[in-house]
Scaffold this active site. Structure first.
Site, PDB file in Angstrom:
ATOM      1  N   MET A   1     -17.876   1.200  12.914  1.00  0.00           N
ATOM      2  CA  MET A   1     -16.633   1.521  13.631  1.00  0.00           C
ATOM      3  C   MET A   1     -15.593   0.410  13.490  1.00  0.00           C
ATOM      4  O   MET A   1     -14.890   0.079  14.439  1.00  0.00           O
ATOM      5  CB  MET A   1     -16.935   1.753  15.126  1.00  0.00           C
ATOM      6  CG  MET A   1     -18.028   2.773  15.379  1.00  0.00           C
ATOM      7  SD  MET A   1     -18.660   2.746  17.087  1.00  0.00           S
ATOM      8  CE  MET A   1     -19.603   1.199  17.092  1.00  0.00           C
TER       9      MET A   1
ATOM     10  N   LYS B   1     -17.090  12.843  20.813  1.00  0.00           N
ATOM     11  CA  LYS B   1     -15.933  12.037  21.211  1.00  0.00           C
ATOM     12  C   LYS B   1     -15.068  11.805  19.976  1.00  0.00           C
ATOM     13  O   LYS B   1     -15.555  11.326  18.955  1.00  0.00           O
ATOM     14  CB  LYS B   1     -16.392  10.698  21.799  1.00  0.00           C
ATOM     15  CG  LYS B   1     -17.202  10.828  23.086  1.00  0.00           C
ATOM     16  CD  LYS B   1     -17.652   9.461  23.573  1.00  0.00           C
ATOM     17  CE  LYS B   1     -18.522   9.564  24.812  1.00  0.00           C
ATOM     18  NZ  LYS B   1     -17.786  10.107  25.962  1.00  0.00           N
TER      19      LYS B   1
ATOM     20  N   ASP C   1     -23.463  15.505  19.081  1.00  0.00           N
ATOM     21  CA  ASP C   1     -22.299  14.652  18.890  1.00  0.00           C
ATOM     22  C   ASP C   1     -21.401  15.152  17.754  1.00  0.00           C
ATOM     23  O   ASP C   1     -21.773  16.034  16.979  1.00  0.00           O
ATOM     24  CB  ASP C   1     -22.741  13.217  18.582  1.00  0.00           C
ATOM     25  CG  ASP C   1     -23.169  12.465  19.830  1.00  0.00           C
ATOM     26  OD1 ASP C   1     -22.856  12.927  20.940  1.00  0.00           O
ATOM     27  OD2 ASP C   1     -23.816  11.414  19.692  1.00  0.00           O
TER      28      ASP C   1
END
Length: 264
Positions: free
Chosen positions: A174, A59, A37
């Site tokens: 987040m 991502k 990741d």
């Protein structure tokens, strides 16, 4: 009949490469394929064999990224070739790491797998900032919450009315982009405006930064200091302990000054 390989879902930890588990490091050393990741510390790839196939599947917000379905297929495809695959995920695979979806896909395709837990950033980043999530005088409970919702889901799936007062310490992942919503919903549902709040950016990395305020002014402070993701948000009285227990950033500052003095 061709041998099917095995997938190891490995928690990379929060950033400091020394925080990976021994079992995670061993899995990396044995891997033939590593699917990793964006937020992992790239130094962890040094544990791997030099011939291991490294596949980046990170991502990036606001940029085109590989789909989750494609990642699922990449993992299974290489395992079906008989290879040992490590799916290296930041923090812990089971904390907002989509390990459930990826493990289900392995199961559906007859691919064996193992989950190797890691240290999640929601615990590690506050600890490195001098903020334990529990303390006998301040907190006997904490909750981990996603600070943003899925793009394909309508509405807010957080029960703010219960969350605001149900536990002593709230940890949002987040959530920097939605700090205004977090603030307004907690205030609207009964959280004390003077509740301490901390944002820890790049937790456990040398560049770690911490911003501290109170619930009523934290949005203004974030805007004033242009504090950006990736960051963990901690809401609760335990944030008060940072003034006494902060160790990592202070230690890093001393190290930087020492290095600068040596290089004079």
């Amino acid at each position: 009949m061709k041998r099917v390989g095995k997938v190891f879902f490995v928690g990379a930890g929060p950033g400091d490469p020394k925080l990976i588990t021994v079992k995670g490091a061993e899995a990396l050393a044995a891997a033939e394929v590593i699917v990793y990741d964006r937020l992992i510390n790239k130094e962890l790839l040094n544990y791997a064999d030099k011939n291991a196939n490294r596949i980046y599947c990170g991502k990036t917000p606001h940029y085109p990224s590989i789909s989750q379905e494609s990642i699922n297929e990449i993992i299974v495809e290489h395992a079906k070739e008989g290879k040992t695959v490590v799916r290296l995920k930041g923090g812990d695979p089971g904390i907002f790491g989509r390990v459930g979806e990826e493990a289900e896909h392995c199961l559906d395709n007859g691919v064996p797998y193992e989950i190797v837990p890691g240290i999640t950033s929601g615990i590690a980043a506050p600890a490195y900032a001098g903020i334990p999530l529990t303390h006998r005088d301040y907190s006997s409970s904490f909750a981990i919450i996603a600070g943003q919702k899925r793009k394909d889901h309508d509405g807010d799936n957080i029960n703010w009315k219960e969350l605001a007062t149900a536990v002593d310490t709230l940890v949002f992942y987040m959530g920097v982009k939605n700090i205004g919503t977090i603030q307004s919903q907690l205030l609207l549902n009964g959280k004390d405006p003077t509740t301490p709040v901390a944002l820890v950016r790049w937790g456990t990395y040398e560049r770690q930064e911490t911003l501290v305020g109170e619930l009523h002014n934290i949005v203004d402070l974030v805007e004033q200091h242009q504090f950006q993701s990736p960051a963990i948000i901690v809401v609760g009285e335990v944030v008060k302990l940072r003034g006494k227990l902060a160790w990592f950033e202070e230690e890093n500052s001393r190290d930087v000054l020492l290095r600068e003095a040596i290089n004079l």
